[in-house]
Design a protein around this motif. Structure first.
Motif, PDB file in Angstrom:
ATOM      1  N   LEU A 138       0.829  -1.216   0.000  1.00 41.31           N
ATOM      2  CA  LEU A 138       0.000   0.000   0.000  1.00 41.31           C
ATOM      3  C   LEU A 138       0.862   1.266   0.000  1.00 41.31           C
ATOM      4  N   THR A 139       1.964   1.232   0.744  1.00 43.31           N
ATOM      5  CA  THR A 139       2.899   2.365   0.767  1.00 43.31           C
ATOM      6  C   THR A 139       3.505   2.585  -0.617  1.00 43.31           C
ATOM      7  N   SER A 140       3.888   1.491  -1.240  1.00 43.90           N
ATOM      8  CA  SER A 140       4.490   1.557  -2.568  1.00 43.90           C
ATOM      9  C   SER A 140       3.488   2.125  -3.591  1.00 43.90           C
ATOM     10  N   TYR A 141       2.228   1.662  -3.509  1.00 45.39           N
ATOM     11  CA  TYR A 141       1.203   2.140  -4.445  1.00 45.39           C
ATOM     12  C   TYR A 141       0.895   3.619  -4.195  1.00 45.39           C
ATOM     13  N   TYR A 142       0.884   4.016  -2.926  1.00 50.63           N
ATOM     14  CA  TYR A 142       0.657   5.416  -2.534  1.00 50.63           C
ATOM     15  C   TYR A 142       1.732   6.319  -3.159  1.00 50.63           C
ATOM     16  N   ASN A 143       2.973   5.865  -3.085  1.00 54.44           N
ATOM     17  CA  ASN A 143       4.074   6.639  -3.678  1.00 54.44           C
ATOM     18  C   ASN A 143       3.955   6.699  -5.199  1.00 54.44           C
ATOM     19  N   THR A 144       3.520   5.594  -5.801  1.00 55.12           N
ATOM     20  CA  THR A 144       3.308   5.558  -7.258  1.00 55.12           C
ATOM     21  C   THR A 144       2.242   6.569  -7.666  1.00 55.12           C
ATOM     22  N   LEU A 145       1.118   6.563  -6.950  1.00 53.03           N
ATOM     23  CA  LEU A 145       0.016   7.500  -7.248  1.00 53.03           C
ATOM     24  C   LEU A 145       0.501   8.944  -7.218  1.00 53.03           C
ATOM     25  N   GLN A 146       1.301   9.252  -6.200  1.00 55.10           N
ATOM     26  CA  GLN A 146       1.770  10.630  -6.030  1.00 55.10           C
ATOM     27  C   GLN A 146       2.780  11.053  -7.096  1.00 55.10           C
ATOM     28  N   SER A 147       3.380  10.064  -7.765  1.00 57.59           N
ATOM     29  CA  SER A 147       4.375  10.400  -8.803  1.00 57.59           C
ATOM     30  C   SER A 147       3.710  10.746 -10.145  1.00 57.59           C
ATOM     31  N   TYR A 148       2.400  10.523 -10.237  1.00 56.35           N
ATOM     32  CA  TYR A 148       1.644  10.853 -11.452  1.00 56.35           C
ATOM     33  C   TYR A 148       0.805  12.111 -11.226  1.00 56.35           C
ATOM     34  N   SER A 149       0.587  12.872 -12.286  1.00 60.40           N
ATOM     35  CA  SER A 149      -0.334  14.016 -12.192  1.00 60.40           C
ATOM     36  C   SER A 149      -1.765  13.483 -12.237  1.00 60.40           C
ATOM     37  N   TYR A 150      -2.720  14.337 -11.918  1.00 57.32           N
ATOM     38  CA  TYR A 150      -4.143  13.953 -11.946  1.00 57.32           C
ATOM     39  C   TYR A 150      -4.507  13.400 -13.329  1.00 57.32           C
ATOM     40  N   GLU A 151      -4.077  14.105 -14.377  1.00 49.97           N
ATOM     41  CA  GLU A 151      -4.380  13.679 -15.757  1.00 49.97           C
ATOM     42  C   GLU A 151      -3.751  12.321 -16.061  1.00 49.97           C
ATOM     43  N   GLU A 152      -2.500  12.139 -15.614  1.00 56.29           N
ATOM     44  CA  GLU A 152      -1.802  10.864 -15.861  1.00 56.29           C
ATOM     45  C   GLU A 152      -2.468   9.698 -15.131  1.00 56.29           C
ATOM     46  N   ARG A 153      -3.031   9.984 -13.953  1.00 58.16           N
ATOM     47  CA  ARG A 153      -3.720   8.924 -13.216  1.00 58.16           C
ATOM     48  C   ARG A 153      -4.939   8.444 -14.004  1.00 58.16           C
ATOM     49  N   ILE A 154      -5.542   9.341 -14.779  1.00 58.56           N
ATOM     50  CA  ILE A 154      -6.693   8.972 -15.618  1.00 58.56           C
ATOM     51  C   ILE A 154      -6.209   8.231 -16.865  1.00 58.56           C
ATOM     52  N   THR A 155      -5.196   8.781 -17.534  1.00 56.92           N
ATOM     53  CA  THR A 155      -4.756   8.208 -18.820  1.00 56.92           C
ATOM     54  C   THR A 155      -3.824   7.007 -18.656  1.00 56.92           C
ATOM     55  N   GLU A 156      -2.890   7.090 -17.713  1.00 56.77           N
ATOM     56  CA  GLU A 156      -1.891   6.021 -17.553  1.00 56.77           C
ATOM     57  C   GLU A 156      -2.358   4.907 -16.604  1.00 56.77           C
ATOM     58  N   LEU A 157      -3.031   5.310 -15.513  1.00 55.63           N
ATOM     59  CA  LEU A 157      -3.442   4.316 -14.517  1.00 55.63           C
ATOM     60  C   LEU A 157      -4.893   3.885 -14.695  1.00 55.63           C
ATOM     61  N   ASP A 158      -5.545   4.472 -15.700  1.00 54.46           N
ATOM     62  CA  ASP A 158      -6.905   4.063 -16.054  1.00 54.46           C
ATOM     63  C   ASP A 158      -7.921   4.244 -14.916  1.00 54.46           C
ATOM     64  N   LEU A 159      -7.779   5.351 -14.171  1.00 52.08           N
ATOM     65  CA  LEU A 159      -8.728   5.641 -13.091  1.00 52.08           C
ATOM     66  C   LEU A 159      -9.813   6.596 -13.597  1.00 52.08           C
ATOM     67  N   ASN A 160     -11.028   6.444 -13.080  1.00 53.28           N
ATOM     68  CA  ASN A 160     -12.115   7.374 -13.422  1.00 53.28           C
ATOM     69  C   ASN A 160     -11.779   8.764 -12.904  1.00 53.28           C
ATOM     70  N   GLN A 161     -12.354   9.784 -13.564  1.00 53.21           N
ATOM     71  CA  GLN A 161     -12.085  11.178 -13.177  1.00 53.21           C
ATOM     72  C   GLN A 161     -12.379  11.435 -11.701  1.00 53.21           C
ATOM     73  N   ASP A 162     -13.508  10.899 -11.200  1.00 55.07           N
ATOM     74  CA  ASP A 162     -13.883  11.173  -9.810  1.00 55.07           C
ATOM     75  C   ASP A 162     -13.209  10.212  -8.825  1.00 55.07           C
ATOM     76  N   ARG A 163     -12.355   9.319  -9.331  1.00 53.29           N
ATOM     77  CA  ARG A 163     -11.569   8.431  -8.471  1.00 53.29           C
ATOM     78  C   ARG A 163     -10.110   8.898  -8.424  1.00 53.29           C
ATOM     79  N   ALA A 164      -9.642   9.494  -9.513  1.00 51.16           N
ATOM     80  CA  ALA A 164      -8.217   9.810  -9.685  1.00 51.16           C
ATOM     81  C   ALA A 164      -7.682  10.819  -8.673  1.00 51.16           C
ATOM     82  N   ASP A 165      -8.571  11.651  -8.102  1.00 51.79           N
ATOM     83  CA  ASP A 165      -8.093  12.613  -7.096  1.00 51.79           C
ATOM     84  C   ASP A 165      -8.277  12.080  -5.669  1.00 51.79           C
TER      85      ASP A 165
END
Length: 301
Positions: free
Chosen positions: A228-255
């Protein structure tokens, strides 16, 4: 003799509004089964209004009414025989919360109960947790919402204590959680878990469900604090837009996924837990159970 009825739960949260429709399967001589039939989630972020302006905007007021109209039709087409609608943190704190529940009732005949944090924690804790719980273990159950998070200590299969804290993903996004509230949570977790040699965390909420799905772990297997710590750090290394495009998260989930992960990690750290189990249950499941048990008790009286 087999009986199948459909019940529905409406959960009006601070980040989203959900409709869960479940089959209640009763068979003579067997334990009643609750099987999810349909889940609809609409990202009406009420908390973004309320936690900053103390009121629900005209725009979101209309969206709630439209959503409830749609839910009403869905319940009708599914032949739902009983339902319950509960609103949590955002509606609880909105100056116009009661006005909106009246408007919804006027437009849809759907009655919304605005529930307190402690009642929310109790409904969630009453969900079908026993199938996930080892009665020889102690757990800290953490349900993370948009406006508040509910915490329950469970030992030997029994709920020992529960508390709701105004620490939620939408509040954290808007930077309106006081340091004192974090301190109160830390103290509460430490005080209520220190007597136990080993504590595991059980996590519920859309964000931890998503993380669990991404992990590819088999149901019933835990996520580790390290993962979970590792994933948390990964999330923070991406921008909001990248979390949607690269990590395939929904807009209202990515933030909201970042502050949600922070809450789970904090709970694990303060309770000394190395593992978090994700049984995919929450308030909606608890509402379905409460309808069923209320029905059973009124039938036996």
């Amino acid at each position: 003799m087999l009986s199948i009825k459909k019940y529905a739960a409406i959960d009006i949260g601070s980040n989203a509004v959900r409709l869960l429709i479940a089959n209640i399967i009763e068979e003579k001589g067997k334990e009643t089964r609750f099987k999810k039939s349909s889940l609809v989630r609409v990202p009406v972020r009420l908390g973004a209004d309320v936690f900053l302006e103390q009121t629900i905007s005209e725009y979101n007021k209309n969206r709630i009414i439209d959503t409830m109209k749609a839910f009403k039709l869905l319940m009708k087409t599914h032949n739902v025989v009983k339902y319950k609608a509960c609103a949590t943190s955002a509606m609880r704190e909105a100056i116009n919360g009661n006005e909106i529940t009246e408007l919804v009732y006027k437009n849809t005949q759907i009655k919304i109960d605005i529930i307190e944090g402690e009642e929310e924690a109790a409904i969630i804790a009453a969900t079908d947790l026993h199938s996930y719980i080892d009665k020889n273990k102690t757990y800290l159950y953490v349900d993370v919402g948009g406006g508040s998070s509910e915490f329950t200590v469970i030992s030997k299969g029994e709920s020992i204590t529960s508390k709701s804290f105004k620490i939620g993903t939408v509040r954290l996004l808007n930077d309106i959680v006081k340091k004192e509230t974090w301190q109160d949570l830390e103290n509460w977790i430490k005080q209520n878990t220190e007597a136990y040699e080993k504590v595991d965390v059980i996590g519920s909420g859309g964000n931890i469900n998503k993380i669990f799905k991404i992990s590819g772990k088999a149901l019933g297997k835990p996520l580790t604090y390290f993962y979970l710590t590792s994933y948390y750090n990964t999330l923070q290394s991406y921008s909001y837009e990248e979390r949607i495009t690269e990590l395939d998260l929904n807009q209202d989930r990515a933030d909201v996924i970042i502050p949600a992960t922070r809450i789970y990690l904090s709970a694990m750290k303060w309770s000394g837990a190395k593992d978090i189990y994700v049984p995919k249950i929450g308030l909606s499941d608890g509402i379905i159970k409460s309808i069923y048990y209320d029905t059973v008790s009124s039938n036996t009286q």
